[in-house]
Design an enzyme around this catalytic site. Sequence first.
Site, PDB file in Angstrom:
ATOM      1  N   CYS A  63       0.864  -1.095   0.095  1.00 38.39           N
ATOM      2  CA  CYS A  63       0.005   0.050   0.084  1.00 38.39           C
ATOM      3  C   CYS A  63       0.836   1.323   0.206  1.00 38.39           C
ATOM      4  O   CYS A  63       1.997   1.369   0.886  1.00 38.39           O
ATOM      5  CB  CYS A  63      -0.931   0.112   1.345  1.00 38.39           C
ATOM      6  SG  CYS A  63      -2.089   1.515   1.412  1.00 38.39           S
ATOM      7  N   CYS A  67       0.604   4.760   6.922  1.00 36.27           N
ATOM      8  CA  CYS A  67       0.284   4.650   8.292  1.00 36.27           C
ATOM      9  C   CYS A  67       0.939   3.812   9.064  1.00 36.27           C
ATOM     10  O   CYS A  67       1.501   2.637   8.779  1.00 36.27           O
ATOM     11  CB  CYS A  67      -1.292   3.971   8.327  1.00 36.27           C
ATOM     12  SG  CYS A  67      -2.172   4.536   7.048  1.00 36.27           S
ATOM     13  N   CYS A  70       0.703   0.246  10.157  1.00 35.24           N
ATOM     14  CA  CYS A  70       0.058  -0.712   9.368  1.00 35.24           C
ATOM     15  C   CYS A  70       0.969  -1.849   8.671  1.00 35.24           C
ATOM     16  O   CYS A  70       2.193  -1.446   8.143  1.00 35.24           O
ATOM     17  CB  CYS A  70      -0.768  -0.111   8.105  1.00 35.24           C
ATOM     18  SG  CYS A  70      -1.536  -1.492   7.198  1.00 35.24           S
ATOM     19  N   CYS A 199     -19.338   2.330   9.064  1.00 33.59           N
ATOM     20  CA  CYS A 199     -18.283   1.504  10.045  1.00 33.59           C
ATOM     21  C   CYS A 199     -16.982   2.532  10.174  1.00 33.59           C
ATOM     22  O   CYS A 199     -16.364   2.696   9.539  1.00 33.59           O
ATOM     23  CB  CYS A 199     -18.024   0.252   9.606  1.00 33.59           C
ATOM     24  SG  CYS A 199     -16.987  -0.873  10.793  1.00 33.59           S
ATOM     25  N   ARG A 271     -17.461  -2.518  18.333  1.00 36.77           N
ATOM     26  CA  ARG A 271     -16.799  -3.810  18.110  1.00 36.77           C
ATOM     27  C   ARG A 271     -15.338  -4.142  18.840  1.00 36.77           C
ATOM     28  O   ARG A 271     -14.605  -3.188  18.360  1.00 36.77           O
ATOM     29  CB  ARG A 271     -16.650  -4.146  16.528  1.00 36.77           C
ATOM     30  CG  ARG A 271     -17.940  -3.894  15.709  1.00 36.77           C
ATOM     31  CD  ARG A 271     -17.994  -4.231  14.274  1.00 36.77           C
ATOM     32  NE  ARG A 271     -19.146  -3.594  13.408  1.00 36.77           N
ATOM     33  CZ  ARG A 271     -20.343  -4.697  13.626  1.00 36.77           C
ATOM     34  NH1 ARG A 271     -20.373  -5.900  14.030  1.00 36.77           N
ATOM     35  NH2 ARG A 271     -21.188  -4.279  12.875  1.00 36.77           N
TER      36      ARG A 271
HETATM   37  N1  SAM Z   1      -6.576   0.531   3.058  1.00 40.80           N
HETATM   38  C1  SAM Z   1      -7.951   0.837   3.730  1.00 40.80           C
HETATM   39  C2  SAM Z   1      -7.919   1.810   4.908  1.00 40.80           C
HETATM   40  O1  SAM Z   1      -6.959   2.059   5.500  1.00 40.80           O
HETATM   41  O2  SAM Z   1      -8.992   2.550   4.806  1.00 40.80           O
HETATM   42  C3  SAM Z   1      -8.499  -0.508   4.416  1.00 40.80           C
HETATM   43  C4  SAM Z   1      -7.696  -1.553   4.977  1.00 40.80           C
HETATM   44  S1  SAM Z   1      -6.914  -0.736   6.753  1.00 40.80           S
HETATM   45  C5  SAM Z   1      -5.760  -2.326   7.071  1.00 40.80           C
HETATM   46  C6  SAM Z   1      -8.096  -1.298   7.988  1.00 40.80           C
HETATM   47  C7  SAM Z   1      -7.894  -0.643   9.260  1.00 40.80           C
HETATM   48  O3  SAM Z   1      -7.282  -1.451   9.893  1.00 40.80           O
HETATM   49  C8  SAM Z   1      -7.234   0.810   9.502  1.00 40.80           C
HETATM   50  O4  SAM Z   1      -7.951   1.736   9.454  1.00 40.80           O
HETATM   51  C9  SAM Z   1      -6.948   0.559  11.060  1.00 40.80           C
HETATM   52  O5  SAM Z   1      -7.558   1.225  11.886  1.00 40.80           O
HETATM   53  C10 SAM Z   1      -6.639  -0.890  11.175  1.00 40.80           C
HETATM   54  N2  SAM Z   1      -5.526  -1.360  11.664  1.00 40.80           N
HETATM   55  C11 SAM Z   1      -4.296  -1.551  10.417  1.00 40.80           C
HETATM   56  N3  SAM Z   1      -3.428  -2.025  11.025  1.00 40.80           N
HETATM   57  C12 SAM Z   1      -3.718  -2.251  12.536  1.00 40.80           C
HETATM   58  C13 SAM Z   1      -2.844  -2.570  13.581  1.00 40.80           C
HETATM   59  N4  SAM Z   1      -1.467  -3.100  13.360  1.00 40.80           N
HETATM   60  N5  SAM Z   1      -3.341  -2.645  14.750  1.00 40.80           N
HETATM   61  C14 SAM Z   1      -4.555  -2.402  15.020  1.00 40.80           C
HETATM   62  N6  SAM Z   1      -5.437  -1.947  13.852  1.00 40.80           N
HETATM   63  C15 SAM Z   1      -4.888  -1.920  12.749  1.00 40.80           C
HETATM   64 FE1  SF4 Z   2      -2.851   1.315   3.333  1.00 44.43          FE
HETATM   65 FE2  SF4 Z   2      -2.530  -0.019   5.952  1.00 44.43          FE
HETATM   66 FE3  SF4 Z   2      -3.151   2.639   5.604  1.00 44.43          FE
HETATM   67 FE4  SF4 Z   2      -4.916   1.086   4.916  1.00 44.43          FE
HETATM   68  S1  SF4 Z   2      -4.185   1.046   6.854  1.00 44.43           S
HETATM   69  S2  SF4 Z   2      -4.264   2.748   3.738  1.00 44.43           S
HETATM   70  S3  SF4 Z   2      -3.907  -0.896   4.080  1.00 44.43           S
HETATM   71  S4  SF4 Z   2      -1.080   1.584   4.943  1.00 44.43           S
END
Ligand code: SAM
Ligand code: SF4
Length: 325
Positions: A63, A67, A70, A199, A271
């Site tokens: 991606c 973030c 992530c 959500c 949730r």
């Molecule tokens: N890429 C899209 C986005 O960010 O909107 C969708 C997938 S993203 C992985 C979905 C959510 O997962 C993120 O907004 C974040 O809140 C949560 N998330 C991702 N990595 C995480 C982590 N290591 N621990 C807890 N929540 C996490």
């Molecule tokens: Fe990309 Fe992860 Fe950020 Fe979603 S949360 S936009 S998958 S880097």
Amino acid sequence: MFVRNGHEPQTNLRFDWTVEEIESIYNLPFPELVFRAQTIHRRHHNPEEVQGCTLLSIKTGGCPEDCAYCPQSAHYQTGVNRHALLDVGEALASATKAKEQGATRFCMGAAWRDAPKGDEFDSVLEMVRGVRALGLEACCTLGMLTGDQAKALAEAGLTAYNHNLDTSPEFYGEIISTRTYEERLATLAHVRQAGVTVCSGGIIGMGETRADRYGLLKQLANQNPHPESVPINMLVRVTGTPLADQPELGALEMVRMIATARILMPTSMVRLSAGRLSLSDEAQALCFLAGANSIFMGERLLTTPNPEKDRDRRLLDNLGMRLWA
Ligand code: SAM
Ligand code: SF4
Ligand code: DTB
């Protein structure tokens, strides 16, 4: 007896919470906080039941966003196995299995900055139609959406769109630099306008202060209508991400966060999302008492581990609770 899934009409609710009010709720003496949350919870939800949801990563890793939490960001070396968008058939096989295991909601996540156009988007629409045809609620999280994409997802029958605000507007810049809070809010507005339920929640344990948690809750609880679904995630610390070495946050902070969300947003689904592997059975029981009424089931969230189904079955059995049928 209860209108399930945050679909109760949102009358007599408040959308004008101040930070001071949220702070005073969050910091109530623990027994008082949990009592108030449970009292409100029982008015709107069946306290013996939680909804089981299952996640599937339909497109993993690589991606472009940064973030800091992530594992799927291309900015960090996390060892995640990247893959392109799954076939519709693979996704629906996974949804069928989720249904057999007791899930009533199937959530498809993709590591995109924004939802694509063309064939890939058409495949996602096909997945949504297929999941709905199985009799499951369908949720997607695909990054930012345009108004037209939100409408197309609505027409395909999408139940909910997940797009988290993650944290307060003030702390957000410490976590993500590649898109703004305003862009997140714009996507939520497109989802709402298209008639898909919202959500949206966040993550705790990223090094934010309590004030940042109040700030996130204020952003969520002052949307009118409230998001029908509010995922509260505890950071899963993933090696290779900038937040890998964050100190672990105590479970009671998760309980306070859930209880406050429940009090501010009485009809929403709250949730208990990522991070359950670091919570004891007792801590999860407190989260349910505080008003959490959903868990992710199955051994994997998107890319990180989650409690095995037998452990969850034992937990719910021990508590005399059950999954939504
Ligand atoms: N890429 C899209 C986005 O960010 O909107 C969708 C997938 S993203 C992985 C979905 C959510 O997962 C993120 O907004 C974040 O809140 C949560 N998330 C991702 N990595 C995480 C982590 N290591 N621990 C807890 N929540 C996490
Ligand atoms: Fe990309 Fe992860 Fe950020 Fe979603 S949360 S936009 S998958 S880097
Ligand atoms: C949400 O708030 N939590 C879920 C769901 N929405 C998409 C995702 C949690 C992901 C945890 C990290 C991972 O497994 O990659």
